[in-house]
Design a protein around this motif. Structure first.
Motif, short mmCIF file in Angstrom:
data_model
loop_
_atom_site.label_atom_id
_atom_site.label_comp_id
_atom_site.label_asym_id
_atom_site.label_seq_id
_atom_site.Cartn_x
_atom_site.Cartn_y
_atom_site.Cartn_z
N THR A 173 0.86 -1.19 0.00
CA THR A 173 0.00 0.00 0.00
C THR A 173 0.89 1.24 0.00
OG1 THR A 173 -0.10 -0.09 2.40
CG2 THR A 173 -1.93 -1.07 1.22
N LEU A 214 -9.54 1.10 -11.64
CA LEU A 214 -10.36 0.47 -10.61
C LEU A 214 -11.69 0.02 -11.19
CD1 LEU A 214 -9.66 2.86 -7.57
CD2 LEU A 214 -8.71 0.59 -7.96
N LEU A 229 -12.78 3.16 -1.34
CA LEU A 229 -11.42 3.19 -0.81
C LEU A 229 -11.52 2.82 0.68
CD1 LEU A 229 -8.84 6.00 -1.57
CD2 LEU A 229 -8.80 4.69 0.53
N TYR A 281 -10.31 -0.48 -3.22
CA TYR A 281 -8.92 -0.03 -3.15
C TYR A 281 -8.61 0.08 -1.67
CZ TYR A 281 -4.89 3.14 -3.41
OH TYR A 281 -3.66 3.72 -3.23
N ILE A 317 -7.59 -4.31 -4.31
CA ILE A 317 -6.43 -3.64 -4.92
C ILE A 317 -5.59 -3.03 -3.81
CG2 ILE A 317 -5.85 -1.55 -6.21
CD1 ILE A 317 -8.81 -3.59 -7.17
#
Lengths: 481, 306
Positions: A173, A214, A229, A281, A317
């Motif tokens: 990350t 995305l 997110l 994400y 992700i």
């Protein structure tokens, strides 16, 4: 001599690649920028420095350190002088990063499936299985489009001859991209007109590219997939970045408690009931993602997320388990991966790495300890490092004991003298050492890198540690077209 | 929208409205104490608007101490400072949802109250200047909401929070003024300062045209639909904003909250018919109870809290 005032007090460090000047001559790509400063006094620069600090503070671009319930606001130190990279250098960097990422991505697919690279004895099996970030839960899991490393931040440094080295591949990350964007916003406030005049390439596209990737990862056949997110929350030091990215992309910023899994599908709790989520994400580490599978005490994750992911009902992700590819001990095999998977010569150099669990390496490193830096294989933030040239005998002896307890957790590298750039510090222009973290996006349609990145600066004179937690700052990074 | 985000936006608005109302009250009463109410009871103010749990009760001996406690005290649960920290913390947790401009306005508010000059004005200089500076920040907040926020669900919850809090503050300030009257020789002057505290004195002189009469002040504060701090106005706004959620709510949730708000409006209409000053002593606790229920149901049905 228009440049004399910039050079009068500017003393290049020995054996260092200075990006502004060589042998007391200004390099061509810095000339235009310095000419526009020719009329500015140091007082003018000090005012610009002041303006930048005020803007950061009033925009709340701050770290919050909590004590007594009241936050203490700290700004991430920002240096006003931009770091300038030529178009040719960028082409080289871009090609090098793309090559590296293709290899690393193939490595991740391989290592979680056939493990051909191990069977062919290019990488020793022990190297993989002793890595704490190798996730057995990812073995045999097919990820969308075979992409693992959607978002990465590869740290680059320049040695004394100016050549670029990849120092770290951050594939989990990586953070800092919001500072790349904010630093640029600062530049047009403090140096009006200079960006167009210098033909600086824009970094503004980053959020759009990220969102495009995305959206493309959703497996559900709907016209408007839901992307979120996932943040650990407001106490996370990168929270500002999470809000910035969510805002710029127009996606929901969620915490683990906002999500729930039913029947292997992920939903978010809204005022109108549950709404299915297609793409996450996540800025939460692997071990906290799902308390049912990983760390059971995690409050940051979502129970059942892993199985929803395995069923293909949600995209995560970056993919879980990427840590095995950016482990500092695996790092040294990246050139071999490039040859093995791509049959190409590596474009970016790799710093020689010594394994502390190899007794020959161990002896070699400690015989030349003053030229070495020892790191933890899974460390970050500049913590737990030993810089040989800057340590006392006692510190070295203590560290040696530490290494002997669990040598697999340590590697050593010869000290690389990072390149230096001009900075405005204490009312003077002085050289300081920097690295560069460009941000690469790997989507179904390929790898894209916005021309720029985060330049981190070691603000202390002579220091080579750029981490923000250790007295580092940052500056805007210009890539010229 | 996310339930958690709706919850935070709602509370951000409530704490901000609470701050705004308390600042207006402090400004009015400070001026009153300088010029007209020379025996102003600062302890009563602290007891009413401060922490009333016995172990946290604070005794003050001067107006500056009282102002310092209610405005700047960092550990005091109910101080303006704590309110602003809460506004900002709520805003922080929905920073991506609110506009950048709104976040910056709240951030500036926070930096203003932390500015040593604010403390200096309150402790050693002219407190009105400090209160005016802070009030301007809250006006900037409302202006920024108005010009930058999209008129979506978030805006609705923000306004719902704002008018719920405004109504409760009007009731609190009315009750406080009733306490002051109980200890005073003449009531009239306190009715006047009630209007000042609610920014309604000029309105009163224009709309009622008589010399100040308690029934008319009560009419304005509770039942006047043109007065933006009246109870009936706030309830009307709550109803109006809540109606916007009809298409994005689960029907049974919407129906329940709608019913609660409508019942509150009905009960205030019933009180209006009684036309007595004494009735307000029943109305205040009665409405508060209904608000407690409304909050609890909103929290469960819309904010996902159990």
């Amino acid at each position: 001599m228009p440049f004399s005032k910039f050079l009068a007090n500017y003393h290049e460090s020995p054996n260092t690649w200075d990006e502004m000047c060589a042998n007391r001559e200004i390099r061509a790509h810095y000339k235009l920028f310095l000419e526009s400063l020719a009329k500015a006094s140091m007082v003018d620069l000090a005012q610009k420095d002041d303006l930048a600090k005020k803007l950061f503070m009033s925009q709340g671009i701050t770290f919050t350190v909590y004590s007594d319930g009241e936050g203490i606001e700290k700004i991430f130190p920002f240096d006003i002088i931009p770091r300038i990279i030529t178009g040719a250098e960028w082409t080289h960097i871009e090609a090098g990063i793309k090559q590296r990422l293709r290899a690393l991505n193939l490595f991740l697919k391989d290592i979680y499936h056939e493990q051909a690279i191990v069977k062919d004895k290019v990488i020793p099996a022990t190297m993989i299985h002793s890595c704490p970030y190798f996730l057995k839960e990812m073995v045999g899991v097919d990820v969308p489009f075979d992409i693992y490393t959607h978002i990465s931040g590869i740290d680059l440094i320049r040695d004394s001859d100016g050549s670029f080295y990849a120092l770290e591949d951050n594939l989990r990350t990586p953070s800092g991209v919001s500072y790349m964007l904010e630093n640029r916003n600062m530049t047009y406030r403090i140096f009006p007109g200079l960006l167009p005049k210098n033909n600086v390439r824009s970094v503004k596209d980053y959020p759009d590219l990220l969102l495009k990737n995305l959206l493309a990862l959703s497996s559900r056949q709907v016209s408007n997939p839901t992307v979120v997110l996932l943040t650990p929350g407001i106490f996370n030091s990168a929270y500002f970045e999470h809000t910035t990215l969510a805002r710029l992309m127009g996606v929901e910023l969620v915490e683990g408690r906002d999500l729930v899994v039913h029947d292997f599908k992920v939903y978010m709790k809204t005022t109108a009931g549950l709404k299915q989520v297609d793409v996450i994400y996540r800025r939460v580490d692997d071990e906290f993602l799902d308390p049912l599978v990983f760390n059971p005490s995690s409050m940051l994750g979502v129970s059942g997320l892993y199985y929803a992911y395995r069923k293909g009902n949600v995209a995560i992700i970056n993919a879980p388990g990427n840590g095995v590819a950016d482990d500092k001990a695996v790092y040294t095999f990246v050139p071999a991966m490039i040859k093995y998977y791509l049959n190409e010569e590596p474009i970016l150099k790799t710093v020689p790495t010594y394994y502390m669990d190899n007794t020959d390496h161990f002896d070699h490193v400690f015989s030349q300890i003053r030229k070495m830096v020892i790191k933890k294989t899974n460390g970050s933030g500049g913590y737990g490092m030993l810089m040989g040239h800057a340590s006392t005998d006692q510190e070295i002896a203590d560290y040696k004991l530490e290494v002997q307890k669990d040598p697999r957790q340590f590697i050593a590298q010869p000290m690389i003298q990072l390149s230096s750039v001009p900075c405005f510090i204490d009312g003077k222009i002085q050289p300081r050492h920097v690295d560069l973290r460009p941000f690469a996006l790997y989507g179904p349609s390929g790898i894209e890198i916005v021309p720029g990145g985060l330049t981190r600066v070691a603000l202390k004179e002579g220091s080579l540690v750029v981490n923000s937690s250790q007295g580092g700052g940052s500056k805007d990074t210009w890539v010229l077209s | 929208m996310l339930s958690r985000v709706a919850d935070s936006v709602f509370w951000m608005a409530r704490y901000l409205e609470r701050t705004d109302n308390l600042l207006r009250l402090l400004r009015t009463d400070y001026i009153a104490a300088q010029d007209e109410l020379l025996d102003y009871d600062w302890q009563l103010l602290i007891d009413t608007f401060g922490d009333d749990t016995p172990e946290k009760k604070v005794m003050v001996s001067s107006y500056r101490e009282a102002l310092n406690h209610l405005v700047l005290h960092r550990q005091h649960e109910y101080s303006i400072f704590t309110n602003i920290v809460r506004v900002r913390e709520n805003a922080r947790s929905v920073q991506d949802y609110i506009t950048k401009e709104l976040w910056q306005s709240l951030n500036d508010f926070f930096h203003t109250i932390r500015n040593p000059e604010t403390k200096n004005l309150i402790l050693h200089n002219d407190p009105v200047t400090a209160l005016d500076i802070l009030l301007r920040e809250s006006i900037i907040f409302y202006g920024t909401v108005d010009t930058t926020m999209s008129r979506g669900e978030g805006y609705t919850f923000l306004n719902l929070g704002k008018y719920i809090e405004r109504c409760l503050q009007t009731l609190d300030i009315l009750e406080f003024k009733r306490k002051q009257m109980a200890n005073a020789e003449t009531e009239a002057v306190h009715w006047k300062y009630l209007l000042y505290a609610l920014s309604g004195y000029e309105f009163h002189t224009k709309a009622y045209k008589n010399s100040l009469q308690d029934k008319e002040v009560i009419h304005q504060v509770l039942y006047n639909k043109q007065f933006p701090h009246s109870v009936i106005y706030s309830l009307g706004q709550m109803d109006r904003y809540f109606q916007r959620l009809v298409d994005v709510s689960q029907p049974e949730h919407f129906a329940e909250i709608e019913r609660i708000i409508r019942e509150m409006i009905e009960s205030i209409n019933t009180y209006q018919k009684k036309e007595s000053v004494a009735a307000i002593d029943q109305l205040i606790p009665d409405l508060r109870l209904q608000f407690a229920n409304l909050n609890q149901r909103l929290s469960t049905l819309y904010f996902g809290n159990s």
